[in-house]
Structure formats: C-alpha cells, structure tokens
Design a protein around this motif. Structure first.
Motif, PDB file in Angstrom:
ATOM      1  N   MET A   1       0.607  -1.232  -0.021  1.00 30.31           N
ATOM      2  CA  MET A   1      -0.394   0.579  -0.101  1.00 30.31           C
ATOM      3  C   MET A   1       0.703   1.005  -0.462  1.00 30.31           C
ATOM      4  O   MET A   1       1.824   1.643   0.781  1.00 30.31           O
ATOM      5  N   PRO A   2       0.567   1.824  -1.045  1.00 26.30           N
ATOM      6  CA  PRO A   2       1.606   2.826  -0.892  1.00 26.30           C
ATOM      7  C   PRO A   2       0.904   4.226  -0.135  1.00 26.30           C
ATOM      8  O   PRO A   2      -0.150   4.036   0.500  1.00 26.30           O
ATOM      9  N   ASN A   3       2.569   4.959   0.692  1.00 29.45           N
ATOM     10  CA  ASN A   3       1.823   6.095   1.874  1.00 29.45           C
ATOM     11  C   ASN A   3       1.552   6.793   1.351  1.00 29.45           C
ATOM     12  O   ASN A   3       2.438   7.870   1.491  1.00 29.45           O
ATOM     13  N   ILE A   4       0.626   7.890   1.240  1.00 26.01           N
ATOM     14  CA  ILE A   4      -0.126   8.796   0.472  1.00 26.01           C
ATOM     15  C   ILE A   4      -0.784   9.384   1.825  1.00 26.01           C
ATOM     16  O   ILE A   4      -1.198   8.898   2.671  1.00 26.01           O
ATOM     17  N   LEU A   5       0.279  10.115   1.951  1.00 25.60           N
ATOM     18  CA  LEU A   5      -0.062  11.879   2.971  1.00 25.60           C
ATOM     19  C   LEU A   5      -0.738  12.556   3.026  1.00 25.60           C
ATOM     20  O   LEU A   5      -1.414  12.572   3.875  1.00 25.60           O
ATOM     21  N   LEU A   6      -0.981  12.851   1.891  1.00 25.86           N
ATOM     22  CA  LEU A   6      -2.403  13.771   1.312  1.00 25.86           C
ATOM     23  C   LEU A   6      -2.106  13.569   0.464  1.00 25.86           C
ATOM     24  O   LEU A   6      -1.296  13.977  -0.977  1.00 25.86           O
ATOM     25  N   THR A   7      -3.347  14.194  -0.759  1.00 28.16           N
ATOM     26  CA  THR A   7      -3.538  13.994  -2.379  1.00 28.16           C
ATOM     27  C   THR A   7      -3.843  15.863  -1.664  1.00 28.16           C
ATOM     28  O   THR A   7      -4.818  16.412  -0.780  1.00 28.16           O
ATOM     29  N   ARG A   8      -3.763  16.694  -2.528  1.00 32.57           N
ATOM     30  CA  ARG A   8      -3.935  17.909  -3.154  1.00 32.57           C
ATOM     31  C   ARG A   8      -4.179  18.394  -3.647  1.00 32.57           C
ATOM     32  O   ARG A   8      -3.875  18.513  -5.310  1.00 32.57           O
ATOM     33  N   ILE A   9      -5.200  19.141  -4.396  1.00 35.98           N
ATOM     34  CA  ILE A   9      -5.794  20.227  -5.565  1.00 35.98           C
ATOM     35  C   ILE A   9      -5.532  21.122  -5.781  1.00 35.98           C
ATOM     36  O   ILE A   9      -5.920  21.925  -4.894  1.00 35.98           O
ATOM     37  N   ASP A  10      -4.287  21.769  -6.468  1.00 38.44           N
ATOM     38  CA  ASP A  10      -4.183  23.036  -6.745  1.00 38.44           C
ATOM     39  C   ASP A  10      -3.792  23.150  -8.427  1.00 38.44           C
ATOM     40  O   ASP A  10      -2.700  22.273  -9.017  1.00 38.44           O
ATOM     41  N   ASN A  11      -4.159  23.909  -8.783  1.00 39.00           N
ATOM     42  CA  ASN A  11      -3.779  24.392 -10.266  1.00 39.00           C
ATOM     43  C   ASN A  11      -2.480  24.811 -10.900  1.00 39.00           C
ATOM     44  O   ASN A  11      -2.432  25.107 -12.107  1.00 39.00           O
ATOM     45  N   ARG A  12      -2.214  25.342  -9.823  1.00 36.78           N
ATOM     46  CA  ARG A  12      -0.363  25.758  -9.896  1.00 36.78           C
ATOM     47  C   ARG A  12       0.057  24.567  -9.785  1.00 36.78           C
ATOM     48  O   ARG A  12       1.576  24.762  -9.960  1.00 36.78           O
ATOM     49  N   LEU A  13      -0.466  23.660  -9.359  1.00 37.86           N
ATOM     50  CA  LEU A  13      -0.022  22.221  -9.220  1.00 37.86           C
ATOM     51  C   LEU A  13       1.427  22.453  -7.830  1.00 37.86           C
ATOM     52  O   LEU A  13       1.336  22.887  -7.030  1.00 37.86           O
ATOM     53  N   VAL A  14       3.416  22.589  -8.273  1.00 37.95           N
ATOM     54  CA  VAL A  14       4.405  22.821  -7.411  1.00 37.95           C
ATOM     55  C   VAL A  14       4.416  24.446  -7.256  1.00 37.95           C
ATOM     56  O   VAL A  14       4.867  24.388  -8.410  1.00 37.95           O
ATOM     57  N   HIS A  15       4.468  25.045  -6.305  1.00 38.85           N
ATOM     58  CA  HIS A  15       4.995  26.319  -5.367  1.00 38.85           C
ATOM     59  C   HIS A  15       5.576  26.235  -4.704  1.00 38.85           C
ATOM     60  O   HIS A  15       5.179  25.712  -4.608  1.00 38.85           O
ATOM     61  N   GLY A  16       5.863  27.595  -4.192  1.00 37.67           N
ATOM     62  CA  GLY A  16       6.834  27.234  -2.433  1.00 37.67           C
ATOM     63  C   GLY A  16       5.258  26.764  -1.762  1.00 37.67           C
ATOM     64  O   GLY A  16       6.260  26.183  -0.891  1.00 37.67           O
ATOM     65  N   GLN A  17       4.571  27.013  -1.610  1.00 36.35           N
ATOM     66  CA  GLN A  17       3.998  26.938  -1.063  1.00 36.35           C
ATOM     67  C   GLN A  17       3.557  25.461  -0.546  1.00 36.35           C
ATOM     68  O   GLN A  17       3.878  24.711   0.749  1.00 36.35           O
TER      69      GLN A  17
END
Length: 157
Positions: A1-17
C-alpha cells in the motif's frame, strides 16, 4: 500500500507553498505530480523542481501512469500527491489509488465558475466530481496552508 500522506488539488501544482510549507508540515519526502500535460512538459517540470528542496524527490506522471505505478512505491516513500483538478482525483480514486483525504488549495476563478471560497471556484463538473468523491468515501477539506482551519466543501455543494 503506498504511503500517501495527502492529496492536494492546486491548479498551480507545485509552487513555494506546496514545495516547502506543505512538504515540511506533512513530513513528505516525495512529491508526485499527477497531471497529463505536465508529465510531458520538461519546462514546467524544471520550474517546479526549482522550488522543491534538494532533499525532497519529485516525480511527474500522467494520471494513468500514477494509477499504474503508485502501488510500487517503497515503504519509506512518504508521498504528497498533487493534482490540478477534482476530475483528476476522481480518475485516480476510480483507478484504484488509495486516496481517503483531499486538500483543496487553489482552483482559480474562470468563466462559468462560481467562487465558494477566496481561493476555490467551481463549475458544475467540479461539483459533480466532488459529489462522486464523497460517495466513494473521500474526505474533502478546503485549506490553503497547514495552519489555516480546514473547511468542509460538502457544505457548499
């Protein structure tokens, strides 16, 4: 089982936050960006890699590749899964990715969308995807940053 801590929807995907604040809060050591377009766009990948600390891994997969490979994750991989839309999350869940909680961080306003929260605007397709996720037992929360109080999006659908 993969250890997925959290899934996030963010239309910017990866940024500083996402690349720093959320990774540190979660204790993640791997960011998986599941997005069909970005999985084939090296320029966008390079830009996202620049905001992620060198000690954190980052992978860019299409939605289908994520479905196909996520179960091969090593136990020591603490995964922060980032997607662009609720429809992407729904495809992942329906494809067998074990997602039980989704953080909704940013969904920009555009033509045909209504604003539910300061950073979350939705259309009917988004609402339908959220309802299907609810029916599949996925908990959804709206929260931009970790120290913000989460809000339940289901109350607004």
């Amino acid at each position: 089982m993969p250890n997925i801590l959290l899934t996030r929807i963010d239309n910017r995907l990866v940024h500083g936050q996402v690349g720093v604040t959320w990774v540190n809060h979660l204790g993640a050591n791997l960011i998986v960006v599941a997005n069909d377009e970005v999985s084939e766009d090296e320029i966008q990948q390079d830009l996202m890699e620049m905001v992620v600390p060198g000690s954190i891994g980052i992978r860019f997969f299409s939605i289908q590749t994520t479905i196909d490979v996520i179960h091969n994750a090593a136990d020591e991989q603490h995964i922060f899964l980032v997607v662009k839309t609720p429809q992407d999350v729904l495809r992942l869940v329906e494809g067998g990715v074990p997602i039980d909680k989704v953080n909704i961080g940013n969904m920009h306003f555009s033509q045909g969308k209504i604003q539910l929260f300061s950073t979350v605007s939705v259309d009917e397709d988004d609402k339908e995807a959220f309802r299907k996720l609810r029916d599949l037992g996925v908990k959804l929360e709206v929260r931009r940053v970790p120290d913000e109080r989460p809000d339940d999006i289901y109350k607004h659908l």
